[in-house]
Design a protein around this motif. Structure first.
Motif, mmCIF file in Angstrom:
data_model
loop_
_atom_site.group_PDB
_atom_site.id
_atom_site.type_symbol
_atom_site.label_atom_id
_atom_site.label_comp_id
_atom_site.label_asym_id
_atom_site.label_seq_id
_atom_site.Cartn_x
_atom_site.Cartn_y
_atom_site.Cartn_z
ATOM 1 N N MET A 9 -1.640 16.407 -33.690
ATOM 2 C CA MET A 9 -2.208 16.502 -32.347
ATOM 3 C C MET A 9 -3.446 15.698 -32.605
ATOM 4 N N MET A 10 -4.157 16.101 -33.599
ATOM 5 C CA MET A 10 -5.377 15.397 -33.706
ATOM 6 C C MET A 10 -5.213 13.897 -34.256
ATOM 7 N N ASP A 11 -4.342 13.401 -34.748
ATOM 8 C CA ASP A 11 -4.096 12.152 -34.904
ATOM 9 C C ASP A 11 -3.879 11.526 -33.573
ATOM 10 N N LEU A 12 -3.251 12.120 -32.765
ATOM 11 C CA LEU A 12 -2.846 11.676 -31.248
ATOM 12 C C LEU A 12 -4.097 11.760 -30.605
ATOM 13 N N TYR A 13 -5.176 12.594 -30.865
ATOM 14 C CA TYR A 13 -6.349 12.683 -30.259
ATOM 15 C C TYR A 13 -7.219 11.333 -30.876
ATOM 16 N N LYS A 14 -6.989 11.089 -31.833
ATOM 17 C CA LYS A 14 -8.021 9.919 -32.535
ATOM 18 C C LYS A 14 -7.367 8.610 -31.869
ATOM 19 N N ILE A 15 -5.981 8.561 -31.773
ATOM 20 C CA ILE A 15 -5.483 7.213 -31.311
ATOM 21 C C ILE A 15 -5.678 7.004 -29.726
ATOM 22 N N ILE A 16 -5.510 8.228 -29.002
ATOM 23 C CA ILE A 16 -6.008 7.901 -27.508
ATOM 24 C C ILE A 16 -7.451 7.885 -27.370
ATOM 25 N N PHE A 36 -9.680 15.556 -20.320
ATOM 26 C CA PHE A 36 -8.363 15.362 -20.952
ATOM 27 C C PHE A 36 -8.610 15.729 -22.451
ATOM 28 N N PHE A 37 -9.561 15.416 -23.191
ATOM 29 C CA PHE A 37 -9.957 15.667 -24.400
ATOM 30 C C PHE A 37 -10.079 17.214 -24.741
ATOM 31 N N HIS A 38 -10.847 17.859 -23.685
ATOM 32 C CA HIS A 38 -10.959 19.301 -24.097
ATOM 33 C C HIS A 38 -9.735 20.053 -23.934
ATOM 34 N N MET A 39 -8.986 19.485 -23.154
ATOM 35 C CA MET A 39 -7.489 20.151 -22.955
ATOM 36 C C MET A 39 -6.761 19.828 -24.055
ATOM 37 N N LEU A 40 -6.791 18.601 -24.873
ATOM 38 C CA LEU A 40 -5.921 18.105 -25.882
ATOM 39 C C LEU A 40 -6.476 19.399 -27.150
ATOM 40 N N GLN A 41 -7.701 19.258 -27.112
ATOM 41 C CA GLN A 41 -8.130 20.060 -28.464
ATOM 42 C C GLN A 41 -7.872 21.644 -28.158
ATOM 43 N N ASN A 42 -7.806 21.873 -27.008
ATOM 44 C CA ASN A 42 -7.519 23.483 -26.805
ATOM 45 C C ASN A 42 -5.915 23.635 -27.059
ATOM 46 N N VAL A 43 -5.000 22.561 -26.425
ATOM 47 C CA VAL A 43 -3.643 22.742 -26.685
ATOM 48 C C VAL A 43 -3.429 22.682 -28.461
ATOM 49 N N SER A 44 -4.134 21.733 -29.062
ATOM 50 C CA SER A 44 -3.856 21.558 -30.368
ATOM 51 C C SER A 44 -4.204 23.028 -31.143
ATOM 52 N N HIS A 45 -5.127 23.763 -30.614
ATOM 53 C CA HIS A 45 -5.538 24.857 -31.332
ATOM 54 C C HIS A 45 -4.417 25.868 -31.066
ATOM 55 N N ILE A 46 -3.797 25.972 -29.788
ATOM 56 C CA ILE A 46 -2.806 26.941 -29.492
ATOM 57 C C ILE A 46 -1.522 26.568 -30.031
ATOM 58 N N ARG A 47 -1.158 25.283 -30.285
ATOM 59 C CA ARG A 47 -0.320 24.681 -31.156
ATOM 60 C C ARG A 47 -0.279 25.195 -32.689
ATOM 61 N N SER A 61 -1.395 30.729 -22.781
ATOM 62 C CA SER A 61 -0.138 30.335 -22.103
ATOM 63 C C SER A 61 -0.474 29.561 -20.832
ATOM 64 N N ARG A 62 -1.526 30.210 -20.054
ATOM 65 C CA ARG A 62 -1.758 29.280 -19.034
ATOM 66 C C ARG A 62 -2.513 27.949 -19.047
ATOM 67 N N ASP A 63 -3.349 27.820 -20.184
ATOM 68 C CA ASP A 63 -3.767 26.728 -20.525
ATOM 69 C C ASP A 63 -2.658 25.573 -20.751
ATOM 70 N N ILE A 64 -1.539 26.041 -21.513
ATOM 71 C CA ILE A 64 -0.437 25.156 -21.771
ATOM 72 C C ILE A 64 0.122 24.499 -20.440
ATOM 73 N N ILE A 65 0.429 25.587 -19.547
ATOM 74 C CA ILE A 65 1.053 25.283 -18.259
ATOM 75 C C ILE A 65 0.155 24.179 -17.503
ATOM 76 N N LYS A 69 1.196 20.407 -16.356
ATOM 77 C CA LYS A 69 0.824 20.004 -15.008
ATOM 78 C C LYS A 69 0.086 18.584 -15.038
ATOM 79 N N TYR A 70 -1.128 18.859 -15.484
ATOM 80 C CA TYR A 70 -2.047 17.496 -15.718
ATOM 81 C C TYR A 70 -1.209 16.213 -15.995
ATOM 82 N N LEU A 71 -0.319 16.384 -17.411
ATOM 83 C CA LEU A 71 0.297 15.353 -17.428
ATOM 84 C C LEU A 71 1.376 15.000 -16.473
#
Length: 71
Positions: A9-16, A36-47, A61-65, A69-71
């Protein structure tokens, strides 16, 4: 197998982040970069929690949902 399957996920973060203005701002919206980057970091932590068999909270769980939805 293609190298993309080993991307974290962090590789994707850097690429994006690197190509945000060239490619990704069109898809995600120019004014949504910080969100977007805040949400991506949060999802990475959850992952990471899930991959290490740690339970996630109802809020996570709501953050993932919400990210889905955002995507």
């Amino acid at each position: 197998m293609h190298d993309i399957y080993y991307t974290t996920m962090m590789d994707l973060y850097k690429i994006i982040k690197k190509y945000w203005s060239v490619e990704f701002s069109t898809y995600f919206g120019k004014n949504n970069k910080e969100l977007f980057f805040h949400m991506l970091q949060n999802v990475s932590h959850i992952r990471n929690k899930v991959m290490h068999s740690k339970p996630i909270t109802d809020q996570e769980s709501r953050d993932i949902i919400n990210m889905n939805k955002y995507l």
